[in-house]
Design a protein around this motif. Sequence first.
Motif, PDB file in Angstrom:
ATOM      1  N   GLY A   8       0.798  -1.221   0.000  1.00  0.00           N
ATOM      2  CA  GLY A   8       0.000   0.000   0.000  1.00  0.00           C
ATOM      3  C   GLY A   8       0.827   1.266   0.000  1.00  0.00           C
ATOM      4  N   GLY A   9       2.153   1.128  -0.005  1.00  0.00           N
ATOM      5  CA  GLY A   9       3.008   2.306   0.136  1.00  0.00           C
ATOM      6  C   GLY A   9       3.646   2.760  -1.166  1.00  0.00           C
ATOM      7  N   MET A  10       4.165   3.969  -1.109  1.00  0.00           N
ATOM      8  CA  MET A  10       4.882   4.531  -2.260  1.00  0.00           C
ATOM      9  C   MET A  10       6.250   4.997  -1.778  1.00  0.00           C
ATOM     10  SD  MET A  10       2.406   4.536  -4.672  1.00  0.00           S
ATOM     11  CE  MET A  10       2.708   5.775  -5.928  1.00  0.00           C
ATOM     12  N   VAL A  11       7.178   5.126  -2.701  1.00  0.00           N
ATOM     13  CA  VAL A  11       8.485   5.706  -2.373  1.00  0.00           C
ATOM     14  C   VAL A  11       8.821   6.757  -3.428  1.00  0.00           C
ATOM     15  CG1 VAL A  11       9.406   3.659  -1.197  1.00  0.00           C
ATOM     16  CG2 VAL A  11       9.769   3.940  -3.655  1.00  0.00           C
ATOM     17  N   ALA A  12       9.736   7.641  -3.067  1.00  0.00           N
ATOM     18  CA  ALA A  12      10.218   8.641  -4.027  1.00  0.00           C
ATOM     19  C   ALA A  12      11.682   8.343  -4.327  1.00  0.00           C
ATOM     20  CB  ALA A  12      10.075  10.039  -3.436  1.00  0.00           C
ATOM     21  N   VAL A  13      12.006   8.237  -5.613  1.00  0.00           N
ATOM     22  CA  VAL A  13      13.395   8.038  -6.039  1.00  0.00           C
ATOM     23  C   VAL A  13      13.833   9.330  -6.730  1.00  0.00           C
ATOM     24  CG1 VAL A  13      14.976   6.660  -7.447  1.00  0.00           C
ATOM     25  CG2 VAL A  13      13.020   5.563  -6.327  1.00  0.00           C
ATOM     26  N   ILE A  14      14.879   9.937  -6.202  1.00  0.00           N
ATOM     27  CA  ILE A  14      15.310  11.243  -6.719  1.00  0.00           C
ATOM     28  C   ILE A  14      16.725  11.136  -7.285  1.00  0.00           C
ATOM     29  CG2 ILE A  14      15.877  13.621  -6.057  1.00  0.00           C
ATOM     30  CD1 ILE A  14      13.662  13.254  -3.878  1.00  0.00           C
ATOM     31  N   CYS A  15      16.875  11.601  -8.522  1.00  0.00           N
ATOM     32  CA  CYS A  15      18.194  11.581  -9.170  1.00  0.00           C
ATOM     33  C   CYS A  15      18.553  13.000  -9.599  1.00  0.00           C
ATOM     34  CB  CYS A  15      18.190  10.726 -10.436  1.00  0.00           C
ATOM     35  SG  CYS A  15      17.411   9.145 -10.287  1.00  0.00           S
ATOM     36  N   LEU A  16      19.803  13.370  -9.404  1.00  0.00           N
ATOM     37  CA  LEU A  16      20.326  14.630  -9.939  1.00  0.00           C
ATOM     38  C   LEU A  16      21.368  14.248 -10.993  1.00  0.00           C
ATOM     39  CD1 LEU A  16      20.828  16.586  -6.603  1.00  0.00           C
ATOM     40  CD2 LEU A  16      19.117  17.051  -8.348  1.00  0.00           C
ATOM     41  N   ILE A  17      21.170  14.700 -12.232  1.00  0.00           N
ATOM     42  CA  ILE A  17      22.097  14.284 -13.293  1.00  0.00           C
ATOM     43  C   ILE A  17      22.405  15.453 -14.229  1.00  0.00           C
ATOM     44  CG2 ILE A  17      21.452  11.837 -13.339  1.00  0.00           C
ATOM     45  CD1 ILE A  17      19.750  12.632 -15.848  1.00  0.00           C
ATOM     46  N   ARG A  18      23.461  15.250 -15.035  1.00  0.00           N
ATOM     47  CA  ARG A  18      23.803  16.248 -16.048  1.00  0.00           C
ATOM     48  C   ARG A  18      22.701  16.255 -17.101  1.00  0.00           C
ATOM     49  NH1 ARG A  18      28.813  13.532 -16.374  1.00  0.00           N
ATOM     50  NH2 ARG A  18      28.262  12.955 -18.500  1.00  0.00           N
ATOM     51  N   PRO A  19      22.381  17.406 -17.664  1.00  0.00           N
ATOM     52  CA  PRO A  19      21.284  17.481 -18.644  1.00  0.00           C
ATOM     53  C   PRO A  19      21.459  16.526 -19.819  1.00  0.00           C
ATOM     54  CG  PRO A  19      21.896  19.683 -17.930  1.00  0.00           C
ATOM     55  CD  PRO A  19      22.900  18.752 -17.324  1.00  0.00           C
TER      56      PRO A  19
END
Lengths: 103, 325
Positions: free
Chosen positions: A58-69
């Motif tokens: 029933g849960g969600m997670v957030a995956v965050i990436c910072l990358i070069r354009p």
Amino acid sequence: MQTHAAKRVEIIIEAPMERRLTEALHKAGVTGYTVLPVLGGTGRSGTWSREGQVGRAGGMVAVICLIRPDRLDGLLDAAFAVVERHIGVVSVTDCQVLRAERF
Amino acid sequence: MGDILNLAAGNLLSPIILSFALGLAAALARSDLSVPEAAAKALSLYLLFAIGFKGGAGVAAHGLDGTLLLALVAGLVLSAGLPFVAYALLRAMTRLGPVDAGAVAGHYGSISIVTFVAATSVLAGQGIPAEGFMVAVAAIMEAPAILAALWLVMRRGGQTEMESGIWREILLNGSIVLLLGAFAIGWITGPGGLAEIESFIVAPFKGVLCLFLLDMGLVAGRNLRDSRGVITPGLLAFGVLMPPIGALFGLAAGLALGLSLGGVVLMMTLAASASYIAVPAAMRVALPQANPSIYLTLSLGITFPFNLTLGIPLYLAAARLVTGG
């Protein structure tokens, strides 16, 4: 302070899909990301909350990436292959980072 | 009939059911009462460890015979077979398409370990012993239903997203590993091992179960509150009809195996219960097009409360009637 242009990709996805998404990101050469728990929320697929859940379904997670354009398309292709048919949100925002060599 | 009503009334007024009712009422009334995720997880770990350990210690104390193997086979057959019954009922009683019907059917072949724990608590309260190995039967019934449900969907032309990792996740999910692991520890260490940690896993058990069921009531209430419009009268009828039908299959299996009265009740409870941990996670991965609001609300919001309040006393009364116990 010198800053550099980067892209911030935020993928909110069902918790059971987290491992599949991060594996796909690794295969696409994206080795840096952060996984955050999502407290709760609501959307077109209903409401979810982290509280009281004994399973991850029933849960969600957030995956965050910072990358070069210039690496954005590769990341989005890899992520889309996983999230295409699943509940979730993918968003891209412009941002600035320090130490560009890390991305 | 009077005995059944007395048993049902006694069950409804027990601390564990009243705790569940409190959680349910609080969620429906939009109270801010909540159990943090980590606390709920800790409570479930405790319950799984305690029930697994006590089951293993029970097997060590009373010895083992071929009935264990036969009970495991019966559990496997029930888990794989019940989704077909559920699917046929869903297609006849509701307007669900093959994908949603298949996803729901998978939940009704698999089991709810909390319902199982509640049934063991009711049996203990009545002084009715049961075979310790029923814990292992519960563990083996988790997964076959998923396979049956996916086969049902594929047979109707539905797409599934199967990959090798999903089976490792299903078969080695934390609940199964802890339940079977604690069962093995209880079996190896026997009554002596149980005596060593009795003050931790026996005396506080009902109190912890009360707190856990308070949380389950909150989760079920929130689920019901947030899914208005999802559950049609047909689905509601299915949610309360399927458990007794499953229990009948469990009753037949328990009698055929020659289980004790307690064992028969537990087999009926397992066959009557619906998963809300292992199967929803598997369906999220393998059947993303199925609507999770339907299967979660049915198993958690309707069938779980039904089994907890009326189902378990009904199964106990039916088993008593048939076995003469």
